[in-house]
Design a protein around this motif. Sequence first.
Motif, PDB file in Angstrom:
ATOM      1  N   THR A 110       0.744  -0.918  -0.011  1.00 22.06           N
ATOM      2  CA  THR A 110      -0.319  -0.044   0.269  1.00 22.06           C
ATOM      3  C   THR A 110       1.138   1.492   0.154  1.00 22.06           C
ATOM      4  O   THR A 110       0.282   2.537   0.528  1.00 22.06           O
ATOM      5  CB  THR A 110      -1.264  -0.136   0.873  1.00 22.06           C
ATOM      6  OG1 THR A 110      -0.212   0.527   2.772  1.00 22.06           O
ATOM      7  CG2 THR A 110      -1.710  -1.783   1.275  1.00 22.06           C
ATOM      8  N   TRP A 167      -0.192   4.209  -1.135  1.00 21.18           N
ATOM      9  CA  TRP A 167      -1.625   5.451  -0.758  1.00 21.18           C
ATOM     10  C   TRP A 167      -1.387   6.100   0.802  1.00 21.18           C
ATOM     11  O   TRP A 167      -1.363   6.688   1.340  1.00 21.18           O
ATOM     12  CB  TRP A 167      -2.549   4.199  -0.622  1.00 21.18           C
ATOM     13  CG  TRP A 167      -3.161   3.995  -2.350  1.00 21.18           C
ATOM     14  CD1 TRP A 167      -3.994   4.721  -3.459  1.00 21.18           C
ATOM     15  CD2 TRP A 167      -3.112   3.026  -2.799  1.00 21.18           C
ATOM     16  NE1 TRP A 167      -4.231   4.273  -3.894  1.00 21.18           N
ATOM     17  CE2 TRP A 167      -4.096   2.800  -4.048  1.00 21.18           C
ATOM     18  CE3 TRP A 167      -2.406   1.917  -2.249  1.00 21.18           C
ATOM     19  CZ2 TRP A 167      -3.728   2.182  -5.401  1.00 21.18           C
ATOM     20  CZ3 TRP A 167      -2.014   1.002  -3.525  1.00 21.18           C
ATOM     21  CH2 TRP A 167      -3.020   1.058  -4.921  1.00 21.18           C
ATOM     22  N   THR A 168      -0.114   4.482   0.683  1.00 22.33           N
ATOM     23  CA  THR A 168       0.470   5.420   2.935  1.00 22.33           C
ATOM     24  C   THR A 168       1.294   5.914   3.279  1.00 22.33           C
ATOM     25  O   THR A 168       1.761   6.512   3.763  1.00 22.33           O
ATOM     26  CB  THR A 168       0.092   3.957   3.625  1.00 22.33           C
ATOM     27  OG1 THR A 168       1.226   3.004   3.383  1.00 22.33           O
ATOM     28  CG2 THR A 168      -1.249   2.932   3.098  1.00 22.33           C
TER      29      THR A 168
END
Length: 427
Positions: A317, A320-321
């Motif tokens: 991720t 996104w993170t």
Amino acid sequence: MDSANCSEARRLGEKFIAKEFQRVVAAVCLATALFFDVCSAAAMVVQGVPQWLEPHVLRGLSAVWDEVPAGEEPVRLETLSVVARQLFPGYRVTVQKKDGAPYVLFEAHNPVKWKTSLVAPELRSPISSWFGRDVSNLGGEIAPLLENLPLDALPWVDSALKDRIGELIGRRLPGWDFALLVRVAEDTPVLQISFRGRQPLVLAVAPSIFSSTLPVMFQSDLRAKLLSGLSPIIGLPVEWIASHRADVELLAQDFLEDRNAVSNTRSKVEVAFVPGQVSKVDSTVDSERFIVQIWLAGYAGIEGRYPEMGILLGWNTKQWTGIGLEFYNETIMDVGDFGLSNRLGLRFPLWSKFRVGVELEWPEQEVWYRAWWDSERVRRFYSWWRYSVEYGHNAAIGYRINEHVSVEVHYDGRYNEKVGLRGILLL
């Protein structure tokens, strides 16, 4: 000591001192002669030849001037003039006395307008474009060397001209030798320069692919294709290829990024090139989204542990993170009873190659806390550890022998024989 012995000692001492004095005088005379020779050579003035040719001409004229017998100055000057015309055909030579030193004026006979032709070696794309970039405007740098140079002067300027052109080429094309050929095209002399590689040459390329997110079968396929993609650099000078390290790395990176296994998995490619007769190309290919690992494992020394087969599917991720948090599911089949167990987990990097995480394993419904350290390189050590309240510690220290095989010293607190060996085959 009697008087005879004293006389003999005094005679030998005087003889030794006389010899030493002769040596000193000879050394002083030689140094003086060399000093005046240097001053004489430095005082002589040459004009009318290209600047790059002046040192060559000056050395020849100075040697002649030093050999002309001392006498009337006009005779010495005329002698120097006659010899200079023989030494330097293609020029009219006039010798005068100016400011107490010989002044030699050169005037070219039938100066011609030269052209320069560069004959590039046969190179495959994109290597040919690198070579073309290196020699761009080389002809423009060589042209001033040939300006108004008579054809008749070629026999005696050949060595000096080649040295000067060699300096220009050496800065642009390290590792390449060259040859000069003069031909006449439409009444215009053309200096043709051809090139050939100088030893050592690149004899082979040894690519390697490393990935913590792609199956080894994908990595092996990429390595084989990369070997083909880098074949154009084989047979080229190591020194020149080393000067194009960044170009080789970009070539390998672009080649890998065009492969479906890389583009479809959104993988990031990093390449490090080490030039040599066997050049190394170390590439890291890691997906920024997906993780796929397939493996087989066998145990020795731990009773009750049977061979296993596992597949791990994960999702990164980081896009996104921003912290590289990974979710994964690992399914393991015990070959002894064909039982299945699953591990659902998450992990994230603390620094470099060190990661920590937690996973839920079922059907036991047990929570494990876990840590990994892995260099992700062959012929390197790695380790991992996990802990649960119910089962205690499970850990290993391993060594990655090659892209496919690893060996671990394995500890598992769930069994009576807690320590053994584990071999892993990555697919």
